[in-house]
Write an enzyme that holds these catalytic residues in place. Sequence first.
Site, PDB file in Angstrom:
ATOM      1  N   CYS A 192      31.012  92.359  21.529  1.00  0.00           N
ATOM      2  CA  CYS A 192      29.928  91.478  21.941  1.00  0.00           C
ATOM      3  C   CYS A 192      29.059  91.233  20.721  1.00  0.00           C
ATOM      4  O   CYS A 192      28.492  92.163  20.153  1.00  0.00           O
ATOM      5  CB  CYS A 192      29.120  92.154  23.051  1.00  0.00           C
ATOM      6  SG  CYS A 192      27.620  91.259  23.463  1.00  0.00           S
ATOM      7  N   CYS A 199      24.591  84.950  22.080  1.00  0.00           N
ATOM      8  CA  CYS A 199      24.688  83.832  23.013  1.00  0.00           C
ATOM      9  C   CYS A 199      23.566  83.845  24.048  1.00  0.00           C
ATOM     10  O   CYS A 199      23.174  82.800  24.561  1.00  0.00           O
ATOM     11  CB  CYS A 199      26.042  83.830  23.705  1.00  0.00           C
ATOM     12  SG  CYS A 199      26.363  85.328  24.605  1.00  0.00           S
ATOM     13  N   THR A 258      21.092  93.004  25.936  1.00  0.00           N
ATOM     14  CA  THR A 258      22.077  92.942  24.872  1.00  0.00           C
ATOM     15  C   THR A 258      21.426  92.512  23.564  1.00  0.00           C
ATOM     16  O   THR A 258      20.660  91.552  23.533  1.00  0.00           O
ATOM     17  CB  THR A 258      23.152  91.921  25.272  1.00  0.00           C
ATOM     18  OG1 THR A 258      23.749  92.376  26.484  1.00  0.00           O
ATOM     19  CG2 THR A 258      24.209  91.797  24.202  1.00  0.00           C
ATOM     20  N   GLU A 262      22.993  97.672  23.952  1.00  0.00           N
ATOM     21  CA  GLU A 262      22.089  97.325  25.048  1.00  0.00           C
ATOM     22  C   GLU A 262      20.883  98.260  25.073  1.00  0.00           C
ATOM     23  O   GLU A 262      21.027  99.449  24.789  1.00  0.00           O
ATOM     24  CB  GLU A 262      22.792  97.387  26.414  1.00  0.00           C
ATOM     25  CG  GLU A 262      23.459  96.102  26.808  1.00  0.00           C
ATOM     26  CD  GLU A 262      24.935  96.123  26.463  1.00  0.00           C
ATOM     27  OE1 GLU A 262      25.482  97.227  26.234  1.00  0.00           O
ATOM     28  OE2 GLU A 262      25.554  95.041  26.383  1.00  0.00           O
ATOM     29  N   HIS A 288      25.377  80.953  30.652  1.00  0.00           N
ATOM     30  CA  HIS A 288      25.791  82.266  30.175  1.00  0.00           C
ATOM     31  C   HIS A 288      27.175  82.638  30.709  1.00  0.00           C
ATOM     32  O   HIS A 288      27.924  83.359  30.056  1.00  0.00           O
ATOM     33  CB  HIS A 288      24.745  83.304  30.563  1.00  0.00           C
ATOM     34  CG  HIS A 288      24.803  84.533  29.708  1.00  0.00           C
ATOM     35  ND1 HIS A 288      25.057  84.488  28.354  1.00  0.00           N
ATOM     36  CD2 HIS A 288      24.656  85.856  30.014  1.00  0.00           C
ATOM     37  CE1 HIS A 288      25.058  85.721  27.872  1.00  0.00           C
ATOM     38  NE2 HIS A 288      24.830  86.565  28.855  1.00  0.00           N
ATOM     39  N   TYR A 305      31.176  83.465  28.382  1.00  0.00           N
ATOM     40  CA  TYR A 305      32.164  84.544  28.388  1.00  0.00           C
ATOM     41  C   TYR A 305      33.525  84.133  27.841  1.00  0.00           C
ATOM     42  O   TYR A 305      34.477  84.911  27.874  1.00  0.00           O
ATOM     43  CB  TYR A 305      32.212  85.196  29.771  1.00  0.00           C
ATOM     44  CG  TYR A 305      31.102  86.227  29.890  1.00  0.00           C
ATOM     45  CD1 TYR A 305      29.778  85.829  29.988  1.00  0.00           C
ATOM     46  CD2 TYR A 305      31.371  87.590  29.815  1.00  0.00           C
ATOM     47  CE1 TYR A 305      28.759  86.755  30.033  1.00  0.00           C
ATOM     48  CE2 TYR A 305      30.350  88.530  29.859  1.00  0.00           C
ATOM     49  CZ  TYR A 305      29.052  88.108  29.967  1.00  0.00           C
ATOM     50  OH  TYR A 305      28.045  89.029  29.984  1.00  0.00           O
ATOM     51  N   CYS A 331      33.889  84.257  24.987  1.00  0.00           N
ATOM     52  CA  CYS A 331      34.010  85.271  23.934  1.00  0.00           C
ATOM     53  C   CYS A 331      35.060  86.318  24.290  1.00  0.00           C
ATOM     54  O   CYS A 331      35.723  86.863  23.417  1.00  0.00           O
ATOM     55  CB  CYS A 331      32.671  85.944  23.685  1.00  0.00           C
ATOM     56  SG  CYS A 331      32.043  86.829  25.123  1.00  0.00           S
ATOM     57  N   GLU A 382      30.899  95.015  30.709  1.00  0.00           N
ATOM     58  CA  GLU A 382      30.045  93.849  30.485  1.00  0.00           C
ATOM     59  C   GLU A 382      30.683  92.576  31.044  1.00  0.00           C
ATOM     60  O   GLU A 382      29.987  91.699  31.557  1.00  0.00           O
ATOM     61  CB  GLU A 382      29.785  93.697  28.991  1.00  0.00           C
ATOM     62  CG  GLU A 382      28.771  92.638  28.653  1.00  0.00           C
ATOM     63  CD  GLU A 382      28.650  92.449  27.149  1.00  0.00           C
ATOM     64  OE1 GLU A 382      28.255  93.420  26.464  1.00  0.00           O
ATOM     65  OE2 GLU A 382      28.979  91.351  26.660  1.00  0.00           O
TER      66      GLU A 382
END
Lengths: 483, 483, 483, 483
Positions: B101, B105, B192, B258, B293, B297, B299, B447
């Site tokens: 992560c 973003c 995050t 986090e 958001h 993902y 990602c 996550e």
Amino acid sequence: MKTREEYIESMRNMHFELYMFGERVTNLVDHPIIKPTMNCMAATYELAEEGKFPQYQDVMTATSHLTGKKINRFCHIHQSAEDLVKKSKMGRLLGAYTGSCFQRCVGMDALNALSIVTYNIDQKYGTEYNKRFLKYLQYIQDEDLVCCGAMTDAKGDRNLRPAEQPDPDQYLHVVEEKPDGIVVSGAKLHQTGAVNSHEIIAMPTRAMREEDKDYAISFALPADAKGIIYIYGRQSCDTRKVDSPNMDVGNVLYGGQECMVVFDNVFVPWEGVFMYKEWDFAYELVEGFASYHRQSYACKSGIGNVIVGICQLLAEYQGIAKASHVKDKIIEMIQLNETMMSCSLACAHEGHKEPSGTYMVNTLLANVSKLNVTRFPYEIAKLAQEIAGGGLVTLPSEKDLKSSKVGDYVAKYLKGAEGVPVENRIRAMRLIEDLTMGLGAVCYLTESLHGAGSPMAQKIMIGRRIDMDKMKNAAKRLCGIKP
Amino acid sequence: MKTREEYIESMRNMHFELYMFGERVTNLVDHPIIKPTMNCMAATYELAEEGKFPQYQDVMTATSHLTGKKINRFCHIHQSAEDLVKKSKMGRLLGAYTGSCFQRCVGMDALNALSIVTYNIDQKYGTEYNKRFLKYLQYIQDEDLVCCGAMTDAKGDRNLRPAEQPDPDQYLHVVEEKPDGIVVSGAKLHQTGAVNSHEIIAMPTRAMREEDKDYAISFALPADAKGIIYIYGRQSCDTRKVDSPNMDVGNVLYGGQECMVVFDNVFVPWEGVFMYKEWDFAYELVEGFASYHRQSYACKSGIGNVIVGICQLLAEYQGIAKASHVKDKIIEMIQLNETMMSCSLACAHEGHKEPSGTYMVNTLLANVSKLNVTRFPYEIAKLAQEIAGGGLVTLPSEKDLKSSKVGDYVAKYLKGAEGVPVENRIRAMRLIEDLTMGLGAVCYLTESLHGAGSPMAQKIMIGRRIDMDKMKNAAKRLCGIKP
Amino acid sequence: MKTREEYIESMRNMHFELYMFGERVTNLVDHPIIKPTMNCMAATYELAEEGKFPQYQDVMTATSHLTGKKINRFCHIHQSAEDLVKKSKMGRLLGAYTGSCFQRCVGMDALNALSIVTYNIDQKYGTEYNKRFLKYLQYIQDEDLVCCGAMTDAKGDRNLRPAEQPDPDQYLHVVEEKPDGIVVSGAKLHQTGAVNSHEIIAMPTRAMREEDKDYAISFALPADAKGIIYIYGRQSCDTRKVDSPNMDVGNVLYGGQECMVVFDNVFVPWEGVFMYKEWDFAYELVEGFASYHRQSYACKSGIGNVIVGICQLLAEYQGIAKASHVKDKIIEMIQLNETMMSCSLACAHEGHKEPSGTYMVNTLLANVSKLNVTRFPYEIAKLAQEIAGGGLVTLPSEKDLKSSKVGDYVAKYLKGAEGVPVENRIRAMRLIEDLTMGLGAVCYLTESLHGAGSPMAQKIMIGRRIDMDKMKNAAKRLCGIKP
Amino acid sequence: MKTREEYIESMRNMHFELYMFGERVTNLVDHPIIKPTMNCMAATYELAEEGKFPQYQDVMTATSHLTGKKINRFCHIHQSAEDLVKKSKMGRLLGAYTGSCFQRCVGMDALNALSIVTYNIDQKYGTEYNKRFLKYLQYIQDEDLVCCGAMTDAKGDRNLRPAEQPDPDQYLHVVEEKPDGIVVSGAKLHQTGAVNSHEIIAMPTRAMREEDKDYAISFALPADAKGIIYIYGRQSCDTRKVDSPNMDVGNVLYGGQECMVVFDNVFVPWEGVFMYKEWDFAYELVEGFASYHRQSYACKSGIGNVIVGICQLLAEYQGIAKASHVKDKIIEMIQLNETMMSCSLACAHEGHKEPSGTYMVNTLLANVSKLNVTRFPYEIAKLAQEIAGGGLVTLPSEKDLKSSKVGDYVAKYLKGAEGVPVENRIRAMRLIEDLTMGLGAVCYLTESLHGAGSPMAQKIMIGRRIDMDKMKNAAKRLCGIKP
């Protein structure tokens, strides 16, 4: 562009040699088993009628890059990624409109694949296939015709290549070359929409080697050309269309169709020949057609609309629509359905231009898209049966409902939520039966599994199309392995 | 635009009040547990450096619609569907580059959501939030800053609304209004990239009613503002970064982070306040941020590249890459991974323009996309463990491999295919361990499941966004139920 | 029979040559990483203590068929299907008691398999292995010892047979024959409970051919015999046992253990040799052991109890236990867990008597049972993470909770339902973290996948054990195909 | 005990008032749609014939605990866990023999449940139901009769209890009490094997409250008693039995049957009444019957034999049996199939004795067993369709194969592997079509899903039967939460 009615009328003029249940069928248009499938094909004309459905013009029609005229999108060669996206959306639109396989995408995909491959063959060999093809294409566009794309051969012994088969007809091949054309023999199986088509376009079914070159052929013909014999495939519950065409059949309007198509020494004039022994292009045509056709399975998301809708409706009829497990199942159906559609959209949006000018989908994602289609409809169908309840397979017939002897019992004991006519509840159940184990299941399930290639075909292409070195290098760097 | 190094240097100047393992941490930049997470954030700067990665300029940078200057795409307000698509691709690029992560973003998604909602509030109430926001945005773009988007409140008793909580701090809220700003208290959990950020942007976590209006606030502040306390979250295998930072840690370069972020009577000047008691816009901001958001993902498909690559590599190291079951597992991993990516792309391509001019993703498909992300990485991780074999959890440590006493045994008995250094095999296994049950699993699995909202949140939004009447009507027509 | 304490004391007298993190470990019993694993093994003694757990006597103890004395069931040779059933139940009992791999079943399964195979070898070759074995068995029973069953070799190049390996040590083999015994070399990997055992029993890892006969050996030795070197395997979060042995470790009592076990020219006296070059019995021993050991995975249903229990508890702590999706997830976990248990029970109930008198499980069903265990724990773990929420991977440490600086914040913002101590909520989350991505995940997930053979091993045996002709004939008759 | 032929002859003497397609059916025994279902029921007699199938005596027959005579196991009250196990095995045997629902287990399960509940009612209320029941039971055993167990009511508005329904007939109830018996009205839906039965046994369908006591009734009657009207349920492809009873029907021997059974003021003499207004025992009877009946779904593992066998056979016919993906699919089918069987066996083996002396299955595991049956057949059917290929839904009819016009084409192009008659290949495909979307799918799929209660019914009972406190306590201890 033809209207729905003009299409059906045009079908009356075709002279198919068709057999069903061992008998020759002459009046196809009015045959109770064929009629719903023809109506289904006709929907591809109907939704393009500007007067009837102005809201669908953008999706259902396109501008010919040959003539600049408005044409049915099914006759169009994709000129942009946007065209590809509209193709996916047209598939979903028609899937939702018919709840069935509307059969016309195969020809569209064949035309587009040929527009690329004929061009590429010409580049390598100096042939004139593309010119010939474009002339043919203009005819199709001008007359607004349906083409049946014919790919799957009988294949005989799966462990042998075409040229090695004891029976050479196991793959469609040229048996004689004449001054004005060629003579071909063989068969194409599982041909969707075969006797609802004006034209038939044959393509090889696999990669070929030089020794297989007689099998590396592609051509177009009128679908009722001499020597082409059609044998109609049985489908689950097919004869209900004859004996109970009203409620019990589920989808009371539409259906799909597949035939075995035999080419028994059929003559093809040269102007219809688009590949002739260029064996090294056979796989390119297969992959091109397959990729387009895998994208086409966006139509199943359209059928998904229908199955989601009917389940929601039936849940309301049965008074269980607010139960959390029912809501959860409906959402899950939507999730699977929209995932399929997203993949079809993604492979379209990520399309690219081929040398011929035609836009091709992203082939990796087209295969990913189809591979999901081989899975999710089965899950959706299972969820639909869960919501429907056991009545799905124990419902009395329409004739019982309407019988003076027991009709009152049926109506009394199948009553659902207050105010819902019992007939509606039965119709909803029959549609779910249809889509999960009847005529509709043929196209919603088994065709989703094996149409445009069985799952292994997609897996193989995914394995070929992935850039594995890029992935390995990304991983190596992160864990400290030297390149 | 900042370089990677400039970003890291800028972090040295931040004065976070951070606690980890009960102790105050002062030098964050060099802390062995934080450093890989900061390097990971730094990658969002590095890949945008034209000199270093010219090939990524198109994806990593954009042109500010405010100033016309080139900016990092993470600071950009999406001006087209194409921008949204590039955002998805940027996510995958960085996921593959970091295997982790990269944390940036959240702020991008918060900025974009605020660009829409501030505009809409102004339209209704005649306020000037949008102007204020755009000024702030230009500052972020010009300085190339990281914003931490802070949404999830502690929530206390889940059965009570914000205003009903016995402890009002369970939702972040205004406690005092002053001439020059407001004072807020509460906490945001699971934040995050918290202590890798320059700024923090708070948003409400749910729909509000009028009585909850003190909780309907959104604002931005320097992340190290007075009264903000950070408590670092533990992760599986976190201390391996301290004691075995080389091989055993798997991903030797990057990691995620986090924090629990406590706002203890923090003062916010008016120029940083973007929503203040307009409770009727709280849900719009939540949904807008959540939809963006959920798209982000993509990602995870990038991390998917890494896990596919490392599995292929390890299979080769172990001499089993050609086994059909291994090939089948790899293809399945790709299938799942590309399906996730396709959905993220589809919701981007199908985006639309909001009144403010900002492009918003298709919210139905964004939720569908994320719901797949809550599932597929778990399946991929399972397949990775299947390929890796049991050694994954019984491997001796790096220190054993390098020990003069037993190093030779380890090397001898963990030897794989001819010519593969045993260290490579071990590194590959450790990366799989990391991604499936270690630090990497935190961001690749848990996550993926709970980030941007748990699965139920997506299901609820899918249920709201589907056009069920359309589906019911399609079904009714087909089975002959009168409208 | 030994008590829990006597077992631990007996371990103090063992002289293992053990390495961990590159260092020799001498005091194993008090080592913070080893201690929980030894406690876990000790539980197999503790639950058999009549004074402490009278309710478990029936399951935990048996009557020796050699001596008629009461013995720990782990030392017992199964004399009936009922014995096999009790074995499955003992596994579940201990799995639920320890939430971990208790490591003692491997030796039990090795003893039982040897009781059959030594008998069968003697029948064919007139050897006296069985007599020798029974003498050894009586010693184990009388002294109540733990045996480490050692099967998995390093295997080197997977495409070569044992005798073909460039390095002969890739499979454990005899290197020298002496008047009083043999000398062996090689290694066994992934050895569960290795340094918690009194004895080690080596077995071949696969079918052998005649040329592999030096590898077709089975023998027993004291686990601390000269020349045996142990290298401790790393596990996810292993060092938390050192630095945070209280709350953060999740399971605060128990854990599992695997070692690489190297045999560096180890001498084995003849009285411990149970197979010596009878290569044609190697596969029988492998299959016998594997089938027993696949049954043993009933223990995972015991861990399933723990994970179901902790999820229910945490759901209550978080005030969401009545949400329908939570209840549905809990039921699903139970469904999967009880299915695993049912399969283990079925293969036991359907057991049969071997010529030696020992009862063997139904091998088809034992493999079916284990193949489910390679799948369902992963699904259960995913569901557990869904219920747990994202806090699972962002929780501050115990030291933060207890810190004077931030402890109050942690307690305030992690408060759950009324009346639940925040510590309980954290402990519950940590146990889920442990079982899904920490130490517990090693044995609950990866060991479930690869222990007793990876999924492919079970699939192969299922394919061999099914009576396909019976199935084909049943089908033929029904569809009218002539036999 | 009756022979197969005696059973069929006995059916000729029944005088059912049966309607199908709106018409009264008089000669049931020879009706082409009913005949295969009667043959299927007859198989339960045939396999018990000692002269024909001596190998099945142990499974198919039992010794009456009332008379000591040998009886058909379907008439037996289980006297031991071994009896329960044999019941599961009998189910699988017959499932494999018929490839269909053989319809006789419902009555067996009703008898067993009544043997327990009549005893328990008597204990509480001093009634004599059990004595009355045992007399009836002896009659059933002596005459070797089939009982139709009738449970599912129409239910009307699902949100109302029986006594609250606007139409009281939505649940079967007493409408009049007479000196010599009672008069009942209502209907039972989805009644399996209804018009293949000698007797019908009615039971309540749910828990009742005191106000529902008129609905808390259970009784037995001759199945053709005055006032009972049967309406035959449609099934997918039902009329193929009429028009293509040979190849196209798939299973050429057997089939299943369901009817709507209406009780229109039917008189029941007291000697047939086994529960009368003891509302507090209604749920016990439901749960007892449901648990037995959920065990009974072992039969689906028998059909599993058929589907595995036909897939293997077809793969051989098509020359693809050695392809690794085909082998993998076959193994997966076996895995799922044996898991179902294992669960049925486990709930039987773990059975216990009720106060009446009857053995009851473990209800938790019986529900777990059935819940798997609601899932796995769908997965198996999908795999079967994958192996079968698209021909499944495009095959020409038998009449085409046998036609002089196109028969040669069909034979030529559907030829499979060398030496395999094309008819065999077609028959194999038709059997798969039957089991996955035709008549066979009704009982293999939808009945597996909804028979003996839909999945939610099993989930609810699993939730009730699990010992959650035990699980929570196990978890608490391990993570250090105080009890």
